[in-house]
Motif scaffolding. Structure first.
Motif: not given
Length: 328
Positions: A197-203, A261-265, A322-328
């Motif tokens: 997921s966006m929060f678990e990216r080990w793959v 905070a990440k979820i809200q962004q 790019l914005l998603i990467e910044e948030i995460l």
């Protein structure tokens, strides 16, 4: 009342080839990890399964220990298979797994041939099936030789108890080894089910590359981080949420101020894209062509309907990524 499936169901879904196999899966598949067990309401999950099939979801994913209690999800699915979906068996991809603790003693866990064969026999009885379409080893076993575990999958396919073999929760190195063993045995590994997921990216650290090189499909589970990547937790933990259940895997301690905070962004960006947060989170995974299907759960038909709309917008601009990467 006799259930008759929606005649336009196949026009509503995208189907993707599973690696280099002949199998195609719906871009969105339904998992029965939660909400289909003995503690849940029959008529509710019956409505969810009917809506799923009516929407073109042909793939239902189970495991021996799904419930709670363990085994009850398969039992309930078997009842509904007989009542509602018997006419449509050949239109369904039904998968199950073994690898976590299912019964007491040395033969009820991990990856021995004894456990895998016995577990699948039990699963078939619970569901009232002659075979499943996909059978997975659910997690790597640090003690059983990989050759034995893969030989068990090969045996199961040759016995006609499963059409395809898969693995779940394997790292990149073990996946490559397993794929080579199965290839030599003549029963290729068709699919891998990792947590992603966006929060678990080990793959992204090698596994997806291995799957692409080996021609193996990928079907991530927990793509919504068990509900975190939805609008459910934007204002805290609701009483009816997964984090509020004592038998759930998602606990309140996982919902920190930083995570909120990440979820809200992310939610703000999703709204700008004309999506809910859940839809964007699913679209973000499906944008990768190495992904065959994304495995979702649902506790209500409304959740399922919302998730399915992810297919309406799978494209992301460079700026959005790019914005998603910044948030995460």
């Amino acid at each position: 009342m006799t259930y008759l499936a929606n005649p336009t169901r196949y026009q509503q879904m995208e189907y993707r080839r599973c690696g280099k196999s002949g199998l195609k899966l719906p871009a969105v598949s339904l998992g029965l990890w939660h909400n289909f067990g003995g503690v849940d309401v029959f008529e509710n999950y019956r409505k969810i399964l009917r809506l799923a099939f009516d929407s073109g979801i042909t793939h239902f994913d189970l495991a021996n220990n799904y419930g709670p209690p363990p085994g009850s999800a398969e039992e309930n699915f078997g009842i509904l298979l007989k009542k509602d979906f018997a006419l449509y068996r050949d239109e369904l991809i039904i998968s199950t797994k073994a690898g976590y603790t299912m019964w007491e003693g040395p033969y009820g866990d991990w990856g021995s041939k004894k456990y895998l064969v016995s577990s699948l026999d039990q699963s078939l009885k619970r569901m009232g099936l002659d075979y499943v379409d996909i059978f997975y080893h659910h997690r790597p076993d640090p003690e059983t030789p990989l050759e034995e575990t893969m030989a068990a999958l090969d045996l199961i396919v040759r016995q006609g108890k499963a059409l395809y073999a898969g693995i779940s929760n394997y790292g990149a190195e073990d996946t490559a080894k397993a794929a080579q063993i199965l290839k030599k045995l003549g029963t290729p590994c068709v699919i891998h089910q990792p947590k992603y997921s966006m929060f678990e990216r080990w793959v992204e650290g090698g596994l997806l590359d291995v799957l692409e090189n080996e021609g193996i499909g990928c079907i991530p589970f927990s793509p919504l981080a068990q509900g975190l990547l939805t609008d459910k937790y934007l204002k805290g933990v609701p009483d009816d949420s997964r984090a509020a259940k004592i038998h759930g895997f998602l606990q309140k301690t996982a919902i920190t101020d930083e995570t909120l905070a990440k979820i809200q962004q992310l939610n703000t960006l999703a709204l700008e894209r004309g999506q809910t947060l859940a839809q964007m989170a699913l679209s973000w995974i499906l944008k990768d062509k190495r992904i065959t299907s994304v495995l979702i759960g649902a506790s209500r038909t409304e959740q399922l309907q919302d998730s399915l709309k992810c297919l309406d917008n799978l494209l992301f601009s460079t700026e959005e990524l790019l914005l998603i990467e910044e948030i995460l």
